[in-house]
Design an enzyme around this catalytic site. Structure first.
Site, short mmCIF file in Angstrom:
data_model
loop_
_atom_site.label_atom_id
_atom_site.label_comp_id
_atom_site.label_asym_id
_atom_site.label_seq_id
_atom_site.Cartn_x
_atom_site.Cartn_y
_atom_site.Cartn_z
N ARG A 1 0.34 -8.08 -5.92
CA ARG A 1 0.75 -6.67 -5.88
C ARG A 1 0.76 -6.05 -7.29
O ARG A 1 1.62 -5.24 -7.63
CB ARG A 1 2.15 -6.51 -5.27
CG ARG A 1 2.26 -7.01 -3.84
CD ARG A 1 1.48 -6.13 -2.88
NE ARG A 1 1.69 -6.57 -1.51
CZ ARG A 1 0.95 -7.48 -0.89
NH1 ARG A 1 -0.10 -8.03 -1.52
NH2 ARG A 1 1.20 -7.81 0.35
N SER B 1 6.30 -2.83 3.48
CA SER B 1 7.28 -3.70 2.81
C SER B 1 7.94 -2.93 1.68
O SER B 1 7.26 -2.44 0.79
CB SER B 1 6.58 -4.92 2.19
OG SER B 1 5.84 -5.56 3.18
N GLU C 1 8.58 -2.34 -3.93
CA GLU C 1 7.11 -2.39 -4.01
C GLU C 1 6.51 -0.99 -4.20
O GLU C 1 5.60 -0.83 -5.01
CB GLU C 1 6.56 -3.05 -2.74
CG GLU C 1 5.07 -3.26 -2.79
CD GLU C 1 4.53 -3.91 -1.53
OE1 GLU C 1 4.89 -5.06 -1.25
OE2 GLU C 1 3.75 -3.25 -0.82
C1 LIG Z 1 3.22 0.76 7.50
C2 LIG Z 1 2.71 0.30 6.16
C3 LIG Z 1 2.16 -0.95 6.04
C4 LIG Z 1 1.69 -1.41 4.80
N1 LIG Z 1 1.15 -2.66 4.71
C5 LIG Z 1 0.69 -3.11 3.53
C6 LIG Z 1 0.13 -4.42 3.43
O1 LIG Z 1 0.03 -5.16 4.41
N2 LIG Z 1 -0.32 -4.83 2.21
C7 LIG Z 1 -0.26 -4.03 1.10
O2 LIG Z 1 -0.68 -4.48 0.03
N3 LIG Z 1 0.27 -2.79 1.18
C8 LIG Z 1 0.73 -2.31 2.35
N4 LIG Z 1 1.29 -1.05 2.43
C9 LIG Z 1 1.37 -0.22 1.21
C10 LIG Z 1 0.22 0.82 1.05
O3 LIG Z 1 -0.42 1.05 2.27
C11 LIG Z 1 -0.81 0.40 0.02
O4 LIG Z 1 -0.21 0.17 -1.23
C12 LIG Z 1 -1.92 1.47 -0.16
O5 LIG Z 1 -2.95 0.96 -0.99
C13 LIG Z 1 -1.40 2.76 -0.76
O6 LIG Z 1 -2.44 3.70 -0.65
P1 LIG Z 1 -2.17 5.26 -0.73
O7 LIG Z 1 -3.48 5.95 -0.76
O8 LIG Z 1 -1.23 5.66 0.34
O9 LIG Z 1 -1.47 5.36 -2.16
P2 LIG Z 1 -0.27 6.32 -2.67
O10 LIG Z 1 0.98 5.89 -2.00
O11 LIG Z 1 -0.69 7.74 -2.49
O12 LIG Z 1 -0.24 5.95 -4.18
C14 LIG Z 1 0.17 4.67 -4.61
C15 LIG Z 1 0.02 4.57 -6.13
O13 LIG Z 1 -1.35 4.64 -6.48
C16 LIG Z 1 -1.61 5.74 -7.37
N5 LIG Z 1 -2.91 6.27 -6.98
C17 LIG Z 1 -3.25 6.82 -5.78
N6 LIG Z 1 -4.55 7.15 -5.79
C18 LIG Z 1 -5.05 6.79 -7.00
C19 LIG Z 1 -6.33 6.87 -7.61
N7 LIG Z 1 -7.40 7.38 -6.98
N8 LIG Z 1 -6.46 6.42 -8.88
C20 LIG Z 1 -5.41 5.87 -9.56
N9 LIG Z 1 -4.17 5.78 -9.03
C21 LIG Z 1 -4.00 6.22 -7.77
C22 LIG Z 1 -0.45 6.70 -7.15
O14 LIG Z 1 -0.23 7.52 -8.29
C23 LIG Z 1 0.69 5.74 -6.88
O15 LIG Z 1 1.18 5.23 -8.11
C24 LIG Z 1 1.77 -0.57 3.66
C25 LIG Z 1 2.31 0.73 3.79
C26 LIG Z 1 2.78 1.16 5.03
C27 LIG Z 1 3.35 2.54 5.17
#
Ligand SMILES: Cc1cc2nc3c(=O)[nH]c(=O)nc-3n(C[C@H](O)[C@H](O)[C@H](O)COP(=O)(O)OP(=O)(O)OC[C@H]3O[C@@H](n4cnc5c(N)ncnc54)[C@H](O)[C@@H]3O)c2cc1C
Length: 342
Positions: A170, A240, A336
């Site tokens: 992570r 998580s 996380e």
């Molecule tokens: C129901 C659920 C289940 C999940 N299961 C998992 C799992 O099994 N495994 C896991 O690893 N994660 C899991 N996650 C966490 C999440 O889905 C991941 O971390 C995902 O990659 C976040 O993507 P996002 O586009 O929503 O990012 P955001 O939440 O929008 O952003 C996350 C971070 O990334 C930065 N960011 C966003 N886009 C960019 C970009 N283009 N360039 C640079 N920085 C950027 C943001 O500034 C922020 O710091 C889960 C979340 C939920 C709600």
């Protein structure tokens, strides 16, 4: 350039935390992204990057400019400039705005192996390297070939190899040295036509025939996840909430004397990973409710928002849970999701 003022982001984060962005834009091309970053520099606006909002803890007021890259193109190519490439390798070139789960299902449907175990992880492809998303024994780092980034300070586009991204559990360079310094604009993933099912985690194997397709694996993963995790569209959450803590082997030996059934996963280098959900569950917190927030009744690692709360309330609940775990096990839990500060 389409920059909107005073945008409500409460529906743009899966925890449904109330958040008002002073300005918001979703550039569709690299040149539009470069232009908007240039304007932010000239005007002195702080830039916050947002993808699907599934891993962020947003404040009530977010000054400056929120940028959500809307680079939605992706394509496949047969070969890449890589000495280690195999004949059966297929490279997926994916814009930051592509939805991760949609990409998983589309590549699996084409018979490509590599990311099928990462089905149903919400969010955008651009955010996937930030925390090196992982599930069911696979991490993004296993398939990532290269990342294209744009520097916020200059608009310069660069490529980083997987090694340069310094992936960990992570964790990545994008949470460290490059945090807030670059926008991830494109990923190149190395997938393969050669069957390589990874079925050793959970009960995936039990749900599949002897020679499954990548699509069958992805569908089995989706079925398991739907049984275990609350759907954020129904009950707001960020997956998580706490990372699984890494502790010293000596501390684990001591804890095992007291709790012989404690799940533990030796990582080498004198470190062992513990299951944060198990620790929370042992404190009797599964299903607890504290005002607008609570611990999911079936999944102790997931904090849920019942509505009407804000980040302050969420952090109060999270701190209470972490304090209970620390008092009982002497283990520190770390959130996380990324804390986004104004
Ligand atoms: C129901 C659920 C289940 C999940 N299961 C998992 C799992 O099994 N495994 C896991 O690893 N994660 C899991 N996650 C966490 C999440 O889905 C991941 O971390 C995902 O990659 C976040 O993507 P996002 O586009 O929503 O990012 P955001 O939440 O929008 O952003 C996350 C971070 O990334 C930065 N960011 C966003 N886009 C960019 C970009 N283009 N360039 C640079 N920085 C950027 C943001 O500034 C922020 O710091 C889960 C979340 C939920 C709600």
């Amino acid at each position: 350039m389409n920059i909107l003022n005073n945008v409500d982001l409460s529906a743009a984060n899966t925890l449904r935390l109330p958040c008002q962005a002073q300005r918001f834009t979703a550039p569709r091309t690299l040149s539009a992204l470069r232009d908007v970053l240039g304007q932010a520099r000239r005007e002195g606006w702080a830039v916050t990057l947002l993808g699907g909002g599934s891993n962020v803890l947003l404040p009530e007021k977010l000054p400056g400019l929120v940028v959500r890259p809307a680079l939605h193109q992706w394509w496949l190519s047969g070969h890449q400039d890589d000495q280690n490439a195999q004949e059966d390798d297929v490279f997926a070139h994916v814009g930051a705005g592509v939805n991760w789960h949609a990409l998983v299902m589309a590549t699996a449907a084409r018979g490509l192996w590599g990311i099928e175990n990462l089905a149903l992880i919400p969010g955008s492809c651009g955010a996937a390297p930030v925390q090196n998303i992982g599930a069911y024994g696979v991490e993004l780092a296993d398939v990532l070939h290269a990342v294209q980034v744009m520097e916020l300070a200059t608009g310069r586009v660069d490529w980083l190899s997987a090694e340069e991204c310094a992936f960990g559990y992570r964790d990545s360079l994008f949470k460290g040295e490059l945090a807030g310094g670059v926008v991830i604009t494109q990923l190149v993933l190395r997938l393969s036509r050669t069957p390589a099912p990874k079925l050793g985690y959970g009960d995936i194997a039990a749900r599949l025939p002897s020679f499954p397709t990548p699509l069958a694996v992805a569908e089995a993963v989706c079925a398991i996840r739907r049984e275990k995790l609350p759907d954020p569209h129904v009950l707001a959450n960020a997956g998580s909430f706490f990372k699984n803590p890494l502790v010293n082997d000596e501390q684990v030996t001591q804890l095992l004397r007291q709790y012989p059934a404690m799940p533990h996963f030796p990582q080498g280098g004198g470190k062992t990973k513990l299951a944060a959900g198990w620790l929370i569950d042992q404190c009797g917190l599964k299903g607890m409710r504290d005002g607008a927030f609570g611990v999911h009744q079936h999944q102790a690692l997931v904090l849920v928002h019942f509505g009407g709360g804000d980040r302050h309330g969420l952090m109060k609940t999270a701190n209470y849970i972490a304090a209970q775990v620390e008092a009982r096990f002497g283990v520190l839990l770390e959130p996380e999701p990324r804390l986004i500060n104004p």
